[in-house]
Design an enzyme around this catalytic site. Structure first.
Site, PDB file in Angstrom:
ATOM      1  N   GLY A 154       0.833  -1.193   0.000  1.00  0.00           N
ATOM      2  CA  GLY A 154       0.000   0.000   0.000  1.00  0.00           C
ATOM      3  C   GLY A 154       0.864   1.239   0.000  1.00  0.00           C
ATOM      4  O   GLY A 154       2.082   1.176  -0.183  1.00  0.00           O
ATOM      5  N   GLY A 206       2.590   0.842   3.666  1.00  0.00           N
ATOM      6  CA  GLY A 206       2.959  -0.441   4.242  1.00  0.00           C
ATOM      7  C   GLY A 206       3.118  -1.525   3.199  1.00  0.00           C
ATOM      8  O   GLY A 206       2.608  -1.423   2.082  1.00  0.00           O
ATOM      9  N   ASP A 250     -14.706   0.873   5.592  1.00  0.00           N
ATOM     10  CA  ASP A 250     -14.282   0.557   4.224  1.00  0.00           C
ATOM     11  C   ASP A 250     -14.689  -0.867   3.852  1.00  0.00           C
ATOM     12  O   ASP A 250     -13.880  -1.643   3.336  1.00  0.00           O
ATOM     13  CB  ASP A 250     -12.770   0.744   4.069  1.00  0.00           C
ATOM     14  CG  ASP A 250     -12.348   0.910   2.603  1.00  0.00           C
ATOM     15  OD1 ASP A 250     -13.205   1.317   1.791  1.00  0.00           O
ATOM     16  OD2 ASP A 250     -11.182   0.643   2.290  1.00  0.00           O
TER      17      ASP A 250
END
Length: 418
Positions: A90, A93, A230
């Site tokens: 990401g 990370g 999310d």
């Protein structure tokens, strides 16, 4: 960076779900108008996202640095864990499949902050995700197994002058000597729930049974004071255990706590920033304040997920995301969704949708019409007071349908419409 960094990220968040590069560029051009600096900044964020491939970390991409490559590689030893393979990345990370040898031998998923991305805001968000997972213990939520720090001799900004001159978007770094945090999770070898259902041609009833497990997982998170924010197919994976499908909810990276503190680090959401994925976000998430979110926002997202499981599409289409940012927000906040049965009936790909659900096209719309329409539309109410109060209440109504019992959801009365 433009004078309004939050506008950069808001346009960016709306643009990343547009698959076609040409359509994405056209959307960015419309959203940025006559502001070339804003457009350049958004394009830079999109380029960084395309390299990372993960929306979850999108809010922190504005602080991304390009001169800090990932230092860990397969074969690297981090504590008792040997990295075997990178399985995800990401904006801030990287996730590896790793092997633990002591005290037990097993394969795990290890997530670590990238070198150069250890800003105060990123570390706070990272630790919030770690703590959110740590407080939960549910068979349908990926478990945190361990945590630690990767040590390094490098230092980032530290002087008083650095602290005084830094802005919230200037990537102020924690000294690396303090260690880049990592945490170890249960390794989930799964498929997004919508893909799994289609690949295995699951019936409507089988899809509803899996969806009930998702609701129970989210209910557990809510009882622990955690709002996911999310919920979408890529964050709801299906794996197989003893030959049976099992749901695993993952990625609490933008989760919000209610009534507790997830981390002692400063964690804030910028004013006028949309958090979440536009196709699945609730009307209140589309408000740019970001301060008035409660568990019923997850109920809305669960409704969008159920809508997609039934119809093969989301209430807000990807085509609608080609609009300017303000229009996208207006659509999410104001436009009423078509009932699932109506969406199915007018779909140009009805034969394929029906085949994935192991049913004849003529029967699919009739099967969804009525009680399933009512359940979904109750989740998708713009007024959250008219949604299900809890995820378990939603799961219970789905189970009533599966048991051929009357559901609690019903069409709005004529008086309410008036």
């Amino acid at each position: 960076m433009s004078e309004n960094p939050t506008a950069d990220r808001s346009i960016f968040l709306a643009a990343i779900d547009i698959a076609s590069p040409a359509e994405r560029d056209a959307f960015v051009a419309r959203a940025c108008g006559e502001n070339p600096q804003l457009r350049a900044d958004v394009q830079a964020l999109l380029a960084a996202h395309d390299q990372s491939g993960d929306l979850l970390d999108a809010p922190d991409l504005a602080a991304r640095t390009t001169d800090s490559p990932v230092s860990e590689r397969p074969g690297t030893q981090i504590g008792p864990y040997k990295l075997l393979q990178q399985i995800g990345e990401g904006g801030f990370g990287v996730v590896y499949m790793a092997e633990q040898t002591e005290p037990v031998r097993r394969r795990v998923a290890l997530k670590v902050i990238k070198p150069g991305m250890d800003t105060r805001q990123v570390i706070a968000r990272f630790e919030a995700e770690r703590q959110a997972l740590a407080v939960m213990d549910h068979p349908n939520i990926a478990k945190v197994l361990d945590a630690g720090e990767v040590r390094s001799a490098e230092f980032g900004l530290r002087s008083e002058e650095d602290l005084a001159s830094a802005t919230p978007h200037s990537a102020l770094r924690i000294p690396h000597s303090a260690g880049r945090p990592y945490f170890v999770m249960e390794l989930v070898r799964g498929t997004p729930i919508t893909h799994y259902c289609d690949e295995n041609s699951l019936s409507i009833r089988e899809r509803l049974a899996l969806f009930g497990s998702v609701c129970q997982a989210i209910q557990h998170a809510h009882t622990k004071g955690i709002i996911h924010r999310d919920i979408k197919p890529t964050n709801v994976l299906v794996t197989r255990q003893d030959g049976e499908p099992v749901v695993k909810v993952i990625d609490f990276g933008i989760a919000k706590a209610t009534g507790q503190q997830l981390t002692d680090k400063t964690l804030f959401t910028d004013f006028a920033q949309m958090i979440g994925t536009p196709l699945y976000m609730s009307p209140e998430q589309a408000e740019l304040s970001g301060t008035d979110i409660d568990t019923r926002s997850d109920i809305y997202s669960l409704g969008v997920l159920l809508y997609e499981l039934l119809t093969g599409s989301t209430p807000v289409s990807k085509k609608q995301l080609k609009q300017a940012l303000d229009e996208i927000r207006r659509i999410i906040r104001e436009d009423e969704a078509l009932k699932p049965s109506v969406r199915i009936g007018c779909s140009e790909t009805l034969p394929a949708i029906a085949a994935h659900r192991h049913i004849e096209p003529a029967r699919l719309s009739r099967l969804v019409r009525g009680e399933l329409d009512w359940i979904v539309m109750k989740c998708l109410e713009k007024d959250r007071n008219r949604r299900y109060e809890t995820a378990s209440a939603l799961a219970a109504d789905v189970q009533r349908y599966l048991n051929d019992e009357p559901v609690l959801a019903c069409p709005p009365s004529a008086w309410y419409r008036f």
